[in-house]
Scaffold this active site. Structure first.
Site, PDB file in Angstrom:
ATOM      1  N   GLY A  50      58.529   7.100  46.104  1.00  9.81           N
ATOM      2  CA  GLY A  50      58.486   5.918  45.234  1.00  9.81           C
ATOM      3  C   GLY A  50      59.420   6.107  44.051  1.00  9.81           C
ATOM      4  O   GLY A  50      60.032   5.152  43.567  1.00  9.81           O
ATOM      5  N   GLU A  57      51.585   1.705  43.154  1.00  7.07           N
ATOM      6  CA  GLU A  57      50.127   1.858  43.186  1.00  7.07           C
ATOM      7  C   GLU A  57      49.433   0.606  43.727  1.00  7.07           C
ATOM      8  O   GLU A  57      48.228   0.444  43.539  1.00  7.07           O
ATOM      9  CB  GLU A  57      49.612   2.130  41.763  1.00  7.07           C
ATOM     10  CG  GLU A  57      50.160   3.406  41.158  1.00  7.07           C
ATOM     11  CD  GLU A  57      49.453   3.800  39.874  1.00  7.07           C
ATOM     12  OE1 GLU A  57      48.616   3.023  39.367  1.00  7.07           O
ATOM     13  OE2 GLU A  57      49.736   4.908  39.383  1.00  7.07           O
ATOM     14  N   HIS A 101      47.717   7.605  47.805  1.00  6.61           N
ATOM     15  CA  HIS A 101      48.033   6.190  47.573  1.00  6.61           C
ATOM     16  C   HIS A 101      47.403   5.348  48.705  1.00  6.61           C
ATOM     17  O   HIS A 101      46.718   5.895  49.564  1.00  6.61           O
ATOM     18  CB  HIS A 101      49.545   5.982  47.521  1.00  6.61           C
ATOM     19  CG  HIS A 101      50.134   6.485  46.226  1.00  6.61           C
ATOM     20  ND1 HIS A 101      51.034   5.764  45.486  1.00  6.61           N
ATOM     21  CD2 HIS A 101      49.926   7.629  45.545  1.00  6.61           C
ATOM     22  CE1 HIS A 101      51.353   6.444  44.406  1.00  6.61           C
ATOM     23  NE2 HIS A 101      50.698   7.580  44.415  1.00  6.61           N
ATOM     24  N   ARG A 157      67.363   9.947  51.462  1.00  5.16           N
ATOM     25  CA  ARG A 157      66.929   9.472  52.786  1.00  5.16           C
ATOM     26  C   ARG A 157      65.551  10.017  53.159  1.00  5.16           C
ATOM     27  O   ARG A 157      65.214  11.152  52.829  1.00  5.16           O
ATOM     28  CB  ARG A 157      67.929   9.925  53.844  1.00  5.16           C
ATOM     29  CG  ARG A 157      69.230   9.183  53.779  1.00  5.16           C
ATOM     30  CD  ARG A 157      70.173   9.645  54.834  1.00  5.16           C
ATOM     31  NE  ARG A 157      70.460  11.056  54.736  1.00  5.16           N
ATOM     32  CZ  ARG A 157      71.531  11.638  55.262  1.00  5.16           C
ATOM     33  NH1 ARG A 157      72.399  10.933  55.932  1.00  5.16           N
ATOM     34  NH2 ARG A 157      71.727  12.925  55.128  1.00  5.16           N
ATOM     35  N   GLU A 181      36.601  15.023  41.780  1.00  8.38           N
ATOM     36  CA  GLU A 181      37.938  15.201  41.225  1.00  8.38           C
ATOM     37  C   GLU A 181      38.304  13.986  40.371  1.00  8.38           C
ATOM     38  O   GLU A 181      38.004  12.850  40.756  1.00  8.38           O
ATOM     39  CB  GLU A 181      38.949  15.363  42.372  1.00  8.38           C
ATOM     40  CG  GLU A 181      40.291  15.884  41.928  1.00  8.38           C
ATOM     41  CD  GLU A 181      41.289  16.034  43.084  1.00  8.38           C
ATOM     42  OE1 GLU A 181      42.440  16.322  42.792  1.00  8.38           O
ATOM     43  OE2 GLU A 181      40.917  15.842  44.263  1.00  8.38           O
TER      44      GLU A 181
END
Ligand SMILES: Cc1ncc(COP(=O)(O)O)c(C=O)c1O
Length: 412
Positions: free
Chosen positions: A78, A185, A211, A262, A347
């Site tokens: 991203g 997101e 994600h 790439r 977490e």
């Protein structure tokens, strides 16, 4: 035969993994990959065409069709998608291109690589505050913050949420200001029935760990014009014209500046397989979110310890995690609470990375901002955190455990 044997071995490993310990733990990501994801990846590995072959193109085409984008280009993250979008704005092949020193608005509640491409491309970032309920820059703030020097906006669709996209898009278009939608997101969220990432001149997506979908590393960039698509393509790979289908290209014809961003066919195979399940994953995450909220607010121990993140009106969300904001009374206990939750195997992580203006690199790079104009971003850093939203339905025992641990904030 050898190939079949390897696939069946993989299936067995996957089954054994599922049988592992049933002890409670609530990480940011569980069951990241299905057995079919791993099988798709193995097929690519065994074919030995690991990078930028047919699978990458197949994923790009499928993605563009599904999202409703004219063009989609896969990259290795991203962050790379943000880098390409920003560099494209200044590229000599682009009509009405920006020049160094032009200003770009960016929310203070942002990710590192939403901001740094702006700086790296030579634009001037201007931090803007976000809405305390949606964590995104709202329309009124954009209207107030735009000046004659504003030439671009890097808008973040945070944790599946968004701003008033139509109003923002129309306003910026009238002012001839470019819009990059960092949708890293919010893959799969729709505003007024249109996928996020398709409102801006560019939309960027991440397939990193935890994600909406994950291929380990990976990203996608979507755009509206063929010219931009061609610029992005050459920037993605060395600046050559090899992928531009030019009849007279010699293969080693360098027509632009370039990076090497790439992706692998390997990650494209996992990405595409997961992308086909996106609606299913979206539904389960939504159910889990509703279950946790219902359980928290119906508990005897509930006394408004937390505020929940509000979806933008007209949004069909694709949630990413479960953000929580402590109320004013409990705000001072945030560190204690996070230590406690982590010890109890829940977490946690900050909302994006909190108020990014506080990060040491901002001082080092001499990026100016007015602290008193970023109050909401600071509040979100001081009071907010998020936990995961798994892609399997949470059972009663797990929901009770999460509820009790979260509501123990009063007893720390
Ligand atoms: C808003 C936002 N933009 C960009 C990125 C970068 O994505 P990647 O990790 O794939 O480089 C992230 C990463 O989590 C993010 O949250």
């Amino acid at each position: 035969m050898k190939y079949r044997y390897k696939l069946s071995l993989l299936k067995k490993i996957f089954k054994d993994k599922k049988k592992e310990s049933k002890k409670f733990s609530y990480p940011l990501l569980t069951d990241g990959y299905s057995s079919s994801d791993l099988q798709e990846a193995s097929k690519i590995l065994l074919s030995e065409r690991i990078t930028m072959s047919k699978m990458t193109k197949k994923f790009e085409k499928f993605f563009a069709n599904k999202i409703g984008a004219r063009y989609a280009l896969m990259v290795n993250s991203g962050s790379s998608a943000n880098l390409l979008a920003t560099f494209c704005l200044l590229n000599p092949y682009k009509k009405n291109r920006l020049k160094k020193g032009d200003e770009c608005l960016v929310p203070a509640l942002c990710w590192s690589t939403s901001l740094w491409p702006i700086v790296q491309a030579g634009l001037k970032p201007i931090f803007v505050d976000v809405n305390i309920n949606t964590f995104t820059i709202d329309f009124e703030t954009i209207k107030k913050s735009v000046t004659k020097k504003t030439k671009a906006v890097m808008l973040l669709n945070v944790l599946g949420n968004c701003s008033e996209m139509e109003k923002i898009k129309n306003f910026l278009r009238k002012k001839k200001i470019f819009l990059i939608e960092d949708t890293c997101e919010a893959l799969g969220s729709k505003y007024k029935n249109k996928y996020l990432g398709t409102f801006g001149d560019f939309g960027t997506y991440s397939f990193y760990y935890s994600h909406q979908i994950t291929s380990g590393e990976g990203g996608m960039i979507v755009c509206k014009s063929k010219k931009d698509y061609e610029i992005l393509k050459s920037l993605r790979a060395h600046g050559w014209d090899r992928e531009l289908n030019k009849k007279n290209s010699k293969g080693f014809n360098f027509v632009n500046e370039g990076f090497n961003l790439r992706p692998l066919d390997l990650t494209a195979a996992i990405g595409l397989n997961q992308f086909k399940r996106l609606n299913f994953l979206k539904k389960i995450r939504s159910k889990n979110r509703n279950k946790i909220i219902k359980s928290l607010i119906s508990s005897k121990k509930w006394s408004n310890q937390y505020l929940f993140f509000e979806p933008q009106k007209y949004l069909e969300p694709s949630w990413f995690g479960f953000p929580l904001m402590l109320n004013n009374k409990n705000k001072k206990n945030k560190i204690k609470l996070l230590n406690y939750l982590n010890k109890k195997k829940i977490e946690t992580r900050p909302i994006i990375s909190g108020n990014f203006a506080n990060q040491p690199a901002i001082k080092k790079y001499n990026i100016k901002f007015k602290k008193n104009e970023l109050k909401n971003s600071q509040e979100i850093e001081d009071r907010g955190f998020f936990i995961g939203l798994p892609t399997k339905i949470l059972d009663k025992v797990e929901i009770n455990k999460i509820t009790n641990l979260l509501l123990n904030v009063n007893n720390l």
